[in-house]
Scaffold this active site. Structure first.
Site, PDB file in Angstrom:
ATOM      1  CE1 TYR A 153      -4.087   1.347  -0.496  1.00  0.00           C
ATOM      2  CE2 TYR A 153      -3.622   2.670   1.442  1.00  0.00           C
ATOM      3  CZ  TYR A 153      -4.394   2.408   0.327  1.00  0.00           C
ATOM      4  OH  TYR A 153      -5.465   3.208   0.037  1.00  0.00           O
ATOM      5  CE  LYS A 173      -8.270   2.168   1.899  1.00  0.00           C
ATOM      6  NZ  LYS A 173      -7.625   3.474   1.865  1.00  0.00           N
TER       7      LYS A 173
END
EC number: 1.1.1.40
Length: 572
Positions: free
Chosen positions: A102, A173
């Site tokens: 991420y 995510k």
């Protein structure tokens, strides 16, 4: 039943195809019996290892690579090959691997997504599928989906319109939904809604994987979104969580307000960012020894992140006894045109709420000197916006100035941790959106900058919502989440400069968030999963994903001896 115990899983798959199924594949961890019975004996080297050794092998390969982008590709390939091992690697050192899967590396991955695309990891639904979205959803192989992360790619991190290349965000995510929150990855679905792009480079790039035309807007866009929400909820249930991610400011608030009372949905850029920022502020107040309602907060930025944080601060101040009107008076915002004041042209309805009776000002340094905030929060993705003069002024106005540089990726941060600590002589209470290394001051103290990463918020929220079947997600969920996060910060952490719990405890933090959400949901009669579990923590824990390999051999057992006798003659 111990959730860590191997789960028995039935499959008809045998042979080579089984080794290509990331949900079932164990690589070299298949036992000899499994290899023989599942008809994969000979397809793998004879060595049999456990998952711990497999994790070490991945880390060894990971550390041999020279760039974070190559490391990202390595981990994505692993996710495609062996899902259990992928999550075991992530969970072995969340602090090390989260910046790769991420922020900040996912930003680079999105910019290169057209080059890096190898196999489907989610659904691409284009504007030209309008009228047939339900059919497109049928292409996804999983029938049970409890969480969707969806983007239209228009505002990817601080990088702008990346169109279809924004798919890296929902994929990353949802990987954290599982690694940090324990949500079952097979029940997660990344989706990109492709309505075009305004990015000239992508429109001219022959390798771009998305639609090569300008963005569709207006009524056609709205009808497309309406159809998507209806189709997704119809197929997966009204309790299916739909998280909006990286939509442009002009759509983010509008769509959230439109759908929040009809579907189970939230916007992480607005509500998740707000929750993690308020969590940091609540922790900082334990250092300043005063209340949130005593603060004057100045935002550099007035987009969805700033407005989301501002609204949640108001809610928290109201909880302390301040009126909504007085709470709003303590919050100031600066956008690209300057300080937001009453009478200024082109103010949106959302910005108007925080407009003050004040002269117009444009220069941030001058605004800081005039307002004298106790807390300065950057969410405008303008790298270096917090100049040395601004940092000096904040230290002059406050004994312990609160300075949050929350913009992502690192290149867009308003200031670095080192700049902030050195200019303020270590007095600043600092947090950032992207990770920064520890800073050693001239007096010998080492401070560890707090990373206000939304990953402290959305995995726990998702786990709690999915566990109890929460029908709607209101803002009180995010204030509760902020309070839970701040409570996990010890006095020792605060002494070290940390405003957030260590990332290696994030799964425990997510569990605590989820349990509190579940408790409140049943108390307020908002849960839909019944009968109500008596032990909420045990209930939530039992639903968390385990990285232990499943038992996929046939369920073999014996019968009583007398019924197994072989009949050798016919009775007359």
């Amino acid at each position: 039943m111990d959730p860590r115990a191997p789960r028995r899983r039935h499959t008809h798959q045998r042979g080579y195809l089984l080794t290509r199924d990331p949900h079932l594949n164990k690589d070299l961890a298949f036992t000899l019996e499994e290899r023989q019975q599942l008809k994969i004996h000979g397809l793998l080297p004879p060595c049999i290892v456990n998952q711990e050794i497999q994790v070490l092998r991945v880390i060894k390969n990971f550390e041999r690579l020279n760039s974070d982008f190559d490391r990202y590709l390595l981990l994505m390939d692993l996710q495609d090959r062996n899902e259990k091992l992928f999550y075991s690697v992530l969970m072995s050192n969340v602090e090390k691997f989260m910046p790769i899967v991420y922020t900040p590396t996912v930003g680079l991955a999105c910019q290169q997504y057209s080059l890096a695309f190898r196999k489907p990891r989610g659904l691409f639904i284009s504007i030209h599928d309008k009228g047939h979205i339900a059919s497109v959803l049928n292409a996804w192989p999983e029938d049970v989906v409890k969480a969707i992360v969806v983007t239209d790619g228009e505002r990817i991190l601080g990088l702008g319109d990346l169109g279809c290349n924004g798919m890296g965000i929902p994929v990353g995510k949802l990987a954290l939904y599982t690694a940090c929150g324990g949500v079952n990855p097979q029940q997660c679905l990344p989706i990109t809604l492709d309505v075009g792009t305004e990015n000239e480079e992508l429109l001219k790039d022959p390798l771009y994987i998305g639609l090569r035309h300008r963005r569709v807007r207006g009524p056609e866009y709205d009808a497309f979104l309406d159809e998507f929400m209806e189709a997704a909820s119809s197929k997966y249930g009204m309790n299916c969580l739909i998280q909006f991610e990286d939509f442009a400011n002009l759509n983010a608030f509008r769509l959230l307000n439109k759908y929040r009372n009809k579907y189970c949905t939230f916007n992480d850029d607005i509500q998740g960012t707000a929750s993690v920022a308020v969590a940091g502020l609540l922790a900082a107040l334990r250092i300043t020894k005063n209340k949130l309602s005593d603060q004057t907060v100045l935002f550099q930025g007035a987009g969805e992140a700033a407005l989301g944080i501002a609204h949640l601060i108001v809610m928290a101040m109201e909880k302390e006894g301040l009126s909504k009107e007085k709470a709003r008076q303590k919050i100031w915002l600066v956008d690209s045109k300057g300080l937001i004041v009453k009478g200024r042209a082109s103010l949106t309805e959302e910005k108007e709420v925080f407009a003050h009776e004040h002269e117009e000002m444009k220069n941030l340094e001058a605004i800081v000197q005039k307002i004298k905030p106790t807390a300065l929060i950057g969410v405008a993705a303008i790298g270096g916006a917090f100049t040395e003069q601004i940092l000096k002024d904040m230290a002059a106005f406050n004994e312990r100035p609160i300075i949050f540089a929350l913009s992502n990726p690192t290149s867009k941060a308003e200031c670095s941790a080192e700049e902030c600590y050195k200019v303020t002589k270590g007095r600043a209470i600092f947090a950032s959106g992207s990770p920064f290394d520890p800073v050693t001051l001239p007096d010998g103290r080492t401070l560890f900058p707090g990373q206000g990463n939304n990953s402290y918020v959305f995995p726990g929220v998702a786990l709690g919502v999915v566990a109890c079947g929460l029908r709607h997600i209101n803002d009180s969920v995010f204030l509760t989440t902020a309070e839970v996060i701040s409570q996990q910060v010890s006095d020792k952490h605060l002494e070290e400069g940390r405003l957030y719990p260590p990332l290696n405890t994030i799964r425990d933090v997510s569990l605590k968030i989820a349990v509190k959400i579940v408790q409140d949901a049943y108390k307020e009669k908002m849960a839909t999963v019944y009968p109500e579990p008596q032990n909420k923590e045990e209930f939530v824990s039992s639903q968390m994903y385990s990285t232990n390999y499943d038992q996929i051999l046939p369920d073999c057992y014996s019968w009583p001896e007398e019924v197994q006798k072989i009949q050798t003659k016919v009775n007359q």
